[in-house]
Design a protein around this motif. Structure first.
Motif, mmCIF file in Angstrom:
data_model
loop_
_atom_site.group_PDB
_atom_site.id
_atom_site.type_symbol
_atom_site.label_atom_id
_atom_site.label_comp_id
_atom_site.label_asym_id
_atom_site.label_seq_id
_atom_site.Cartn_x
_atom_site.Cartn_y
_atom_site.Cartn_z
ATOM 1 N N LYS A 71 0.844 -1.203 0.000
ATOM 2 C CA LYS A 71 0.000 0.000 0.000
ATOM 3 C C LYS A 71 0.875 1.248 0.000
ATOM 4 O O LYS A 71 1.851 1.320 0.736
ATOM 5 N N ARG A 72 0.508 2.229 -0.813
ATOM 6 C CA ARG A 72 1.230 3.496 -0.795
ATOM 7 C C ARG A 72 0.926 4.234 0.509
ATOM 8 O O ARG A 72 -0.198 4.160 1.026
ATOM 9 N N THR A 73 1.904 4.963 0.970
ATOM 10 C CA THR A 73 1.719 5.764 2.192
ATOM 11 C C THR A 73 1.569 7.230 1.798
ATOM 12 O O THR A 73 2.427 7.801 1.127
ATOM 13 N N ILE A 74 0.427 7.805 2.189
ATOM 14 C CA ILE A 74 0.058 9.164 1.786
ATOM 15 C C ILE A 74 0.161 10.119 2.965
ATOM 16 O O ILE A 74 -0.337 9.817 4.053
ATOM 17 N N ALA A 75 0.771 11.274 2.741
ATOM 18 C CA ALA A 75 0.763 12.355 3.730
ATOM 19 C C ALA A 75 -0.252 13.396 3.295
ATOM 20 O O ALA A 75 -0.169 13.917 2.185
ATOM 21 N N ILE A 76 -1.240 13.650 4.148
ATOM 22 C CA ILE A 76 -2.130 14.796 3.915
ATOM 23 C C ILE A 76 -1.476 15.965 4.644
ATOM 24 O O ILE A 76 -1.445 16.007 5.879
ATOM 25 N N VAL A 77 -0.905 16.889 3.879
ATOM 26 C CA VAL A 77 -0.097 17.961 4.474
ATOM 27 C C VAL A 77 -0.972 19.187 4.689
ATOM 28 O O VAL A 77 -1.516 19.762 3.739
ATOM 29 N N CYS A 78 -1.110 19.594 5.949
ATOM 30 C CA CYS A 78 -2.025 20.683 6.279
ATOM 31 C C CYS A 78 -1.368 21.669 7.235
ATOM 32 O O CYS A 78 -0.214 21.502 7.625
ATOM 33 N N GLY A 79 -2.131 22.699 7.617
ATOM 34 C CA GLY A 79 -1.628 23.702 8.555
ATOM 35 C C GLY A 79 -1.162 24.933 7.817
ATOM 36 O O GLY A 79 -1.961 25.675 7.252
ATOM 37 N N GLY A 80 0.162 25.132 7.815
ATOM 38 C CA GLY A 80 0.716 26.298 7.135
ATOM 39 C C GLY A 80 0.798 27.510 8.037
ATOM 40 O O GLY A 80 0.476 27.464 9.232
ATOM 41 N N ASP A 81 1.230 28.618 7.447
ATOM 42 C CA ASP A 81 1.544 29.813 8.227
ATOM 43 C C ASP A 81 0.602 30.991 7.967
ATOM 44 O O ASP A 81 0.891 32.110 8.363
ATOM 45 N N SER A 82 -0.513 30.748 7.284
ATOM 46 C CA SER A 82 -1.429 31.849 6.985
ATOM 47 C C SER A 82 -2.552 31.899 8.016
ATOM 48 O O SER A 82 -2.653 31.048 8.909
ATOM 49 N N SER A 83 -3.433 32.884 7.851
ATOM 50 C CA SER A 83 -4.584 33.035 8.755
ATOM 51 C C SER A 83 -5.557 31.863 8.636
ATOM 52 O O SER A 83 -6.440 31.701 9.478
ATOM 53 N N GLU A 84 -5.421 31.049 7.596
ATOM 54 C CA GLU A 84 -6.369 29.950 7.390
ATOM 55 C C GLU A 84 -5.809 28.605 7.854
ATOM 56 O O GLU A 84 -6.235 27.549 7.389
ATOM 57 N N HIS A 85 -4.871 28.645 8.805
ATOM 58 C CA HIS A 85 -4.276 27.423 9.343
ATOM 59 C C HIS A 85 -5.346 26.443 9.817
ATOM 60 O O HIS A 85 -5.338 25.265 9.459
ATOM 61 N N ASP A 86 -6.305 26.930 10.598
ATOM 62 C CA ASP A 86 -7.313 26.040 11.187
ATOM 63 C C ASP A 86 -8.290 25.509 10.147
ATOM 64 O O ASP A 86 -8.774 24.372 10.259
ATOM 65 N N VAL A 87 -8.572 26.315 9.130
ATOM 66 C CA VAL A 87 -9.435 25.840 8.029
ATOM 67 C C VAL A 87 -8.744 24.684 7.314
ATOM 68 O O VAL A 87 -9.363 23.684 6.949
ATOM 69 N N LEU B 146 -6.742 22.524 8.623
ATOM 70 C CA LEU B 146 -6.869 21.315 9.442
ATOM 71 C C LEU B 146 -8.217 20.635 9.189
ATOM 72 O O LEU B 146 -8.311 19.399 9.155
ATOM 73 N N ARG B 147 -9.258 21.452 8.980
ATOM 74 C CA ARG B 147 -10.589 20.888 8.686
ATOM 75 C C ARG B 147 -10.597 20.219 7.310
ATOM 76 O O ARG B 147 -11.217 19.162 7.120
ATOM 77 N N SER B 148 -9.906 20.828 6.348
ATOM 78 C CA SER B 148 -9.796 20.209 5.021
ATOM 79 C C SER B 148 -9.067 18.872 5.123
ATOM 80 O O SER B 148 -9.435 17.894 4.460
ATOM 81 N N ALA B 149 -8.037 18.817 5.967
ATOM 82 C CA ALA B 149 -7.269 17.572 6.140
ATOM 83 C C ALA B 149 -8.154 16.461 6.701
ATOM 84 O O ALA B 149 -8.085 15.307 6.260
ATOM 85 N N GLN B 150 -9.014 16.820 7.665
ATOM 86 C CA GLN B 150 -9.927 15.816 8.233
ATOM 87 C C GLN B 150 -10.906 15.318 7.163
ATOM 88 O O GLN B 150 -11.227 14.129 7.099
ATOM 89 N N GLY B 151 -11.391 16.259 6.328
ATOM 90 C CA GLY B 151 -12.267 15.867 5.227
ATOM 91 C C GLY B 151 -11.569 14.895 4.292
ATOM 92 O O GLY B 151 -12.102 13.826 3.948
ATOM 93 N N LEU B 152 -10.355 15.228 3.877
ATOM 94 C CA LEU B 152 -9.592 14.369 2.973
ATOM 95 C C LEU B 152 -9.327 13.004 3.592
ATOM 96 O O LEU B 152 -9.429 11.973 2.933
ATOM 97 N N TYR B 153 -8.975 13.013 4.897
ATOM 98 C CA TYR B 153 -8.705 11.743 5.582
ATOM 99 C C TYR B 153 -9.935 10.832 5.499
ATOM 100 O O TYR B 153 -9.826 9.632 5.255
ATOM 101 N N SER B 154 -11.122 11.434 5.656
ATOM 102 C CA SER B 154 -12.353 10.634 5.593
ATOM 103 C C SER B 154 -12.636 10.131 4.176
ATOM 104 O O SER B 154 -13.262 9.086 3.993
ATOM 105 N N PHE B 155 -12.154 10.871 3.164
ATOM 106 C CA PHE B 155 -12.438 10.497 1.771
ATOM 107 C C PHE B 155 -11.471 9.433 1.225
ATOM 108 O O PHE B 155 -11.849 8.652 0.358
ATOM 109 N N PHE B 156 -10.223 9.412 1.689
ATOM 110 C CA PHE B 156 -9.237 8.495 1.106
ATOM 111 C C PHE B 156 -9.612 7.038 1.345
ATOM 112 O O PHE B 156 -10.123 6.673 2.399
ATOM 113 N N ASP B 157 -9.315 6.201 0.356
ATOM 114 C CA ASP B 157 -9.589 4.768 0.426
ATOM 115 C C ASP B 157 -8.516 4.096 1.286
ATOM 116 O O ASP B 157 -7.377 3.906 0.842
ATOM 117 N N LYS B 158 -8.872 3.726 2.531
ATOM 118 C CA LYS B 158 -7.895 3.139 3.457
ATOM 119 C C LYS B 158 -7.527 1.699 3.068
ATOM 120 O O LYS B 158 -6.542 1.157 3.570
#
Length: 334
Positions: free
Chosen positions: A6-22, A24-36
């Motif tokens: 199985k390939r190992t995927i990094a969902i890279v989130c956060g960053g240094d802008s004002s939308e850091h927390d947004v 993190l929410r996108s990362a949770q969405g993506l985590y739920s969508f990826f085929d485990k």
């Protein structure tokens, strides 16, 4: 042994802008969508010099920035692919892409130049204008050079009302709708809190839509457009993230206009030589003949990925499955 393949995927989130927390929410969405079943998926949170991966036991492991590896259960693990979902720097402006190029790790977004270009709204508009893409009139104000752009320049080129926004910041922060010249200076100061360059842009009165697109070696997919109806002055942070907006997918526009928007979107994807999912925002205005004019506002190369974000909405409206779409995007680079 099956897990080893199985390939190992990094969902890279956060960053240094004002939308850091947004992000993190996108990362949770993506985590739920990826085929485990297909992928081992980890969320990697980066902010300033703190890069860490969230482990399944609730602990974190520091990312070794020499090769983007980490340690889990005393074993060094490497990623096969990075899915970038940072809104703003360093994930939306080419900086992180350059790092992944240096360590030879495939990633989900467009390349360094395209990311830098799309991150700077003013430069992108001037570039796409040369290809015949319709964009609003705008002027650029640089920190320290504010005196080079007079109020008269703004009135004659852009007019009132207008938008004042950070030119190179991938967020909804720092944006103002300016209705008279007295409001201009405070709006510029507000935008400069987010960016050293500020764009003063003509106000276009029309229907705002947003449309996703992705391409692989064997398919080109333009998703159904979403119509954005807000009772706020414009599609600001509260409208975008606090539900003060009505989002209608597919957009209530004539079929021929929807087809033309899809064609323009596909063409911009190719002009920029994009990779992965992008989302383009437009304003549809009436032209002199009463027809619809398609004006591009901006290109988002790391669009929001919470379950209620535009792209997941559009994927559902197209009868597609987010899990399959993400698999297509990842496997396209192997």
């Amino acid at each position: 042994m099956k897990n080893q393949s199985k390939r190992t995927i990094a969902i890279v989130c956060g960053g240094d802008s004002s939308e850091h927390d947004v992000s993190l929410r996108s990362a949770q969405g993506l985590y739920s969508f990826f085929d485990k079943q297909k992928y081992n998926v980890y969320v990697v949170d980066i902010k300033d010099n703190d890069w860490h991966v969230n482990l399944s036991d609730g602990t974190t492991s520091k990312i070794d920035r020499n090769d983007f590896s980490f340690v889990e259960n005393d074993e060094v693990k490497h990623f096969d692919y990075a899915y970038i979902t940072i809104h703003g720097t360093p994930g939306e402006n080419g900086i992180l892409q350059g790092y992944f190029e240096l360590i030879d790790l495939p990633y989900s977004t467009s390349g360094v130049l395209v990311e830098a270009l799309t991150f700077d709204k003013f430069v992108l508009n001037q570039y796409l204008r040369t290809y015949g893409v319709s964009v609003a009139e705008s002027l650029l104000i640089r920190r320290g050079y504010e005196h080079l752009v007079s109020d008269d320049d703004i009135m004659s080129r852009v007019g009132m009302p207008c938008f004042v926004k950070p030119a190179n910041d991938g967020s909804s922060f720092g944006v103002s709708k300016v209705k008279n010249i007295d409001q201009l200076a405070p709006a510029v100061r507000k935008a400069m809190m987010e960016s050293d360059e500020v764009m003063v842009e003509q106000y276009l009165d029309g229907i705002e839509i947003s449309i996703g697109c992705y391409k692989t070696k064997d398919k080109s997919v333009v998703l159904p457009a979403t119509e954005v109806v807000t009772h706020n002055e414009f599609f600001d942070y509260d409208a975008k993230y606090n539900g003060e907006v009505e989002e209608i997918t597919p957009a209530r526009i004539p079929d021929d206009v929807a087809r033309r928007v899809a064609e323009v979107t596909s063409a911009i994807y190719d002009i920029l030589h994009c990779n992965g999912i992008i989302r383009i925002d437009y304003i549809l205005t009436k032209n002199a003949e009463g027809g619809m004019k398609i004006n591009m506002l901006e290109v988002n190369t790391t669009p929001g990925m919470t379950p209620t974000s535009f792209i997941p909405q559009q994927v559902r409206a197209a009868g597609l499955n987010m899990s399959d779409v993400l698999t297509d995007i990842v496997e396209n680079q192997f």
